[in-house]
Design a protein around this motif. Structure first.
Motif, PDB file in Angstrom:
ATOM      1  N   ASN A   1      -4.039   5.551  -2.190  1.00  9.74           N
ATOM      2  CA  ASN A   1      -4.792   4.328  -2.436  1.00  9.74           C
ATOM      3  C   ASN A   1      -3.859   3.131  -2.625  1.00  9.74           C
ATOM      4  O   ASN A   1      -4.307   2.028  -2.928  1.00  9.74           O
ATOM      5  N   HIS A   2      -2.552   3.353  -2.431  1.00 15.38           N
ATOM      6  CA  HIS A   2      -1.548   2.286  -2.450  1.00 15.38           C
ATOM      7  C   HIS A   2      -0.600   2.502  -1.268  1.00 15.38           C
ATOM      8  O   HIS A   2      -0.595   3.568  -0.649  1.00 15.38           O
ATOM      9  N   THR A   3       0.229   1.508  -0.996  1.00 15.78           N
ATOM     10  CA  THR A   3       1.154   1.604   0.142  1.00 15.78           C
ATOM     11  C   THR A   3       2.600   1.820  -0.295  1.00 15.78           C
ATOM     12  O   THR A   3       3.510   1.770   0.531  1.00 15.78           O
TER      13      THR A   3
ATOM     14  N   GLU B   1       4.606   4.540   1.776  1.00 14.26           N
ATOM     15  CA  GLU B   1       4.350   4.628   3.216  1.00 14.26           C
ATOM     16  C   GLU B   1       5.631   4.846   4.009  1.00 14.26           C
ATOM     17  O   GLU B   1       5.685   5.710   4.896  1.00 14.26           O
ATOM     18  N   GLU B   2       6.680   4.080   3.692  1.00 14.01           N
ATOM     19  CA  GLU B   2       7.929   4.205   4.451  1.00 14.01           C
ATOM     20  C   GLU B   2       8.575   5.571   4.243  1.00 14.01           C
ATOM     21  O   GLU B   2       9.128   6.159   5.172  1.00 14.01           O
ATOM     22  N   LEU B   3       8.530   6.083   3.016  1.00 12.29           N
ATOM     23  CA  LEU B   3       9.085   7.413   2.732  1.00 12.29           C
ATOM     24  C   LEU B   3       8.383   8.467   3.568  1.00 12.29           C
ATOM     25  O   LEU B   3       9.028   9.324   4.189  1.00 12.29           O
TER      26      LEU B   3
ATOM     27  N   GLY C   1       8.337  11.667   9.186  1.00 11.01           N
ATOM     28  CA  GLY C   1       7.587  11.926  10.409  1.00 11.01           C
ATOM     29  C   GLY C   1       6.173  12.413  10.184  1.00 11.01           C
ATOM     30  O   GLY C   1       5.613  13.119  11.027  1.00 11.01           O
ATOM     31  N   ILE C   2       5.599  12.031   9.054  1.00 14.29           N
ATOM     32  CA  ILE C   2       4.263  12.497   8.675  1.00 14.29           C
ATOM     33  C   ILE C   2       3.299  11.308   8.684  1.00 14.29           C
ATOM     34  O   ILE C   2       3.628  10.234   8.180  1.00 14.29           O
ATOM     35  N   PRO C   3       2.107  11.469   9.234  1.00 11.53           N
ATOM     36  CA  PRO C   3       1.131  10.376   9.234  1.00 11.53           C
ATOM     37  C   PRO C   3       0.745   9.955   7.813  1.00 11.53           C
ATOM     38  O   PRO C   3       0.509  10.807   6.950  1.00 11.53           O
ATOM     39  N   PHE C   4       0.682   8.638   7.594  1.00 15.91           N
ATOM     40  CA  PHE C   4       0.325   8.074   6.291  1.00 15.91           C
ATOM     41  C   PHE C   4      -0.965   7.281   6.444  1.00 15.91           C
ATOM     42  O   PHE C   4      -1.116   6.494   7.379  1.00 15.91           O
TER      43      PHE C   4
END
Length: 297
Positions: free
Chosen positions: A136-138, A141-143, A148-151
């Motif tokens: 519910n937060h970003t 996201e970069e981690l 290589g996992i969809p966020f």
């Protein structure tokens, strides 16, 4: 198992390993029946764990076994085991040993449990494939994308919660998710969602449940002057922090620790309790007995 090479020397034949878990009403002869089935199918028992709960009259069994590659497939073993399971009214699962379970992780702003799971999955320490991360937060996201996992950023408010949870269920179906892990996801799941994901959602609570439920448990612990703090991994149900407990970790503290110190030292306990719970679930070691768990290790 061995075969012969062209020179007549025996050559090793690769073995296929499976895990069978069983629970049913306690009765004499269950182990004999299961071991007899494995013998008839040319299987060799590598490890066996069992537990009979006398108070409940219920029996639990986990068998790790191997067979030759040319013997029986997973599907054939399942097919042949069905009549025996029906005879004893068993709840059972038979899976290839070491199969990676498809996991969706949910997280909010605290990323230590997420980071620990990502590392353990990447190094092969956990038998999981993290197929998606929802937050519910970003903040992370970069981690997640670095791995290589969809966020998926799914913000939630009181008004948008039904739509957000509906989208979550779509992702569970889309990614063929077998286990949802709440890695410090700081939103309460609705009763409807909890019911739909029953038995396949694990939460980490930053407290040694059943003490200090709800918000800011470390601050509650500080106010009580505790001498140990801990974390509890449990299955999610409709009751907040009341699901069956899987794993708990404790850390000794004393009067010099501030509330913030307790939060800091608790992170290690949270990571360890959660990774243990995920591992045991994915290895088929956890069986439910009402609101309790039986863990065959």
């Amino acid at each position: 198992m061995t075969t012969e090479t062209e020179a007549g020397r025996p050559a090793e034949t690769a073995a296929v390993e499976h895990v069978l878990t069983v629970d049913c009403a306690e009765s004499p002869g269950i182990v004999h029946a299961v071991s007899g089935f494995l013998l008839e199918h040319g299987c060799n028992i590598i490890d066996i764990k069992q537990y009979g709960d006398r108070g409940e009259g219920h029996f639990f069994l986990r068998v790790h076994f191997s067979s030759a590659t040319e013997a029986f497939s997973t599907g054939e073993l399942r097919r042949d085991f069905e009549p025996l399971a029906a005879e004893w009214a068993m709840n059972w699962q038979l899976e290839p040993h070491g199969r990676k379970r498809r996991v969706l992780v949910m997280v909010s702003k605290f990323g230590h449990c997420l980071n620990d799971l990502l590392f353990r999955a990447r190094t092969g320490d956990l038998p999981v494939e993290i197929v998606a991360v929802v937050s519910n937060h970003t903040d992370h996201e970069e981690l997640v994308k670095w791995h290589g996992i969809p966020f998926f950023h799914l913000p939630v408010t009181k008004e948008t919660k039904p739509a957000q949870e509906a989208r979550l269920l779509e992702l569970v179906d889309e990614f063929d998710v077998e286990l949802v892990v709440l890695a410090r996801y700081m939103q309460v799941l609705s009763d409807e969602l909890s019911a739909k994901l029953a038995g396949r959602t694990i939460n980490i609570h930053h407290s040694f449940l059943p003490s200090f439920k709800g918000a800011k448990p470390y601050h509650q612990a500080y106010e009580r002057g505790v001498k140990t703090v801990g974390a509890t991994a449990h299955y999610v149900n409709a009751e907040l922090d009341e699901g069956p407990i899987i794993s708990q970790q404790l850390i000794d503290v004393d009067h010099t620790y501030t509330a913030e110190d307790l939060v800091a030292v608790g992170r290690d306990a949270e990571c360890k309790a959660l990774s243990n719970a995920v591992r045991w679930h994915c290895e088929g070691r956890i069986l439910l007995l009402g609101n309790r768990t039986v863990i065959l290790r």
